[in-house]
Design an enzyme around this catalytic site. Sequence first.
Site, PDB file in Angstrom:
ATOM      1  N   ILE A 133      -8.706 -16.011  -0.527  1.00  0.00           N
ATOM      2  CA  ILE A 133      -6.864 -16.394   0.153  1.00  0.00           C
ATOM      3  C   ILE A 133      -6.681 -14.403   0.681  1.00  0.00           C
ATOM      4  O   ILE A 133      -8.339 -14.285   0.397  1.00  0.00           O
ATOM      5  CB  ILE A 133      -6.078 -15.702  -0.602  1.00  0.00           C
ATOM      6  CG1 ILE A 133      -5.715 -14.687  -2.127  1.00  0.00           C
ATOM      7  CG2 ILE A 133      -5.482 -17.429  -1.250  1.00  0.00           C
ATOM      8  CD1 ILE A 133      -4.513 -14.972  -3.044  1.00  0.00           C
ATOM      9  N   ASP A 134      -6.588 -14.509   1.633  1.00  0.00           N
ATOM     10  CA  ASP A 134      -6.155 -13.642   3.219  1.00  0.00           C
ATOM     11  C   ASP A 134      -5.696 -11.882   2.120  1.00  0.00           C
ATOM     12  O   ASP A 134      -5.128 -11.980   0.633  1.00  0.00           O
ATOM     13  CB  ASP A 134      -5.002 -13.515   3.878  1.00  0.00           C
ATOM     14  CG  ASP A 134      -5.286 -14.610   5.429  1.00  0.00           C
ATOM     15  OD1 ASP A 134      -6.945 -15.082   4.823  1.00  0.00           O
ATOM     16  OD2 ASP A 134      -4.322 -15.043   5.851  1.00  0.00           O
ATOM     17  N   LYS A 135      -6.305 -10.958   2.336  1.00  0.00           N
ATOM     18  CA  LYS A 135      -5.676  -9.748   2.552  1.00  0.00           C
ATOM     19  C   LYS A 135      -4.971  -9.348   1.513  1.00  0.00           C
ATOM     20  O   LYS A 135      -4.298  -8.673   0.550  1.00  0.00           O
ATOM     21  CB  LYS A 135      -6.376  -8.798   2.767  1.00  0.00           C
ATOM     22  CG  LYS A 135      -5.872  -7.398   2.902  1.00  0.00           C
ATOM     23  CD  LYS A 135      -6.112  -6.209   3.972  1.00  0.00           C
ATOM     24  CE  LYS A 135      -5.676  -4.693   3.080  1.00  0.00           C
ATOM     25  NZ  LYS A 135      -6.157  -4.094   4.542  1.00  0.00           N
TER      26      LYS A 135
END
Length: 198
Positions: A133-135
């Site tokens: 998942i994104d930062k």
Amino acid sequence: EQHALVLPPEDEGLRLDQALAQVLDQYSRSMLKDWIDAGLVRLNGAPTRPRTRVAAGDRVEVTATLAAAGELTPQAIAFTVVHADPALIVIDKPAGLVVHPGAGNPDRTLVNGLLARFPELAALPRAGLVHRIDKDTSGLLIAARTPAAFQRLVRALARRRIHRHYLAVVNGLLVAGGTVDMPIGRDPVQRTRMRVME
């Protein structure tokens, strides 16, 4: 692991590496490109190149080879393990933590933290992580602890047997309802963005 695919209509005109990144999203685009360059991907029965444009109905065969996490440095990183058994680990990733090392983030990632807490994960690709998942997104991630579990989880993701649910907080006034119930995929032009696509 072997994958035999027939490319869907929405992949018409894409580069091969882009099309495969959408169809086999359990693998990173760089891994797919490496396999193409190594001759492990065949397009309609022949070796090919990452930039080759594809057509709907093209047949693609991929030999996915597992490469270990490599020379990544184990580092103490703060994250919560919500479940661990002999086969897998479920991690609660906090917002602000990058999952994989990459350009601009060579270390201090979740992968570095996993290797510090579970050294056996060094023998697995991406330290056993089967998705990301994104930062700036927080949430649960699954990491395999064994090669067999890694293959099973990757296969389950590819066959859509593992479902992901996201909750978004929106700041401002919604002008057209409150539900987005559409297929979402990686933007073929801006690869760092997702968009609604068939």
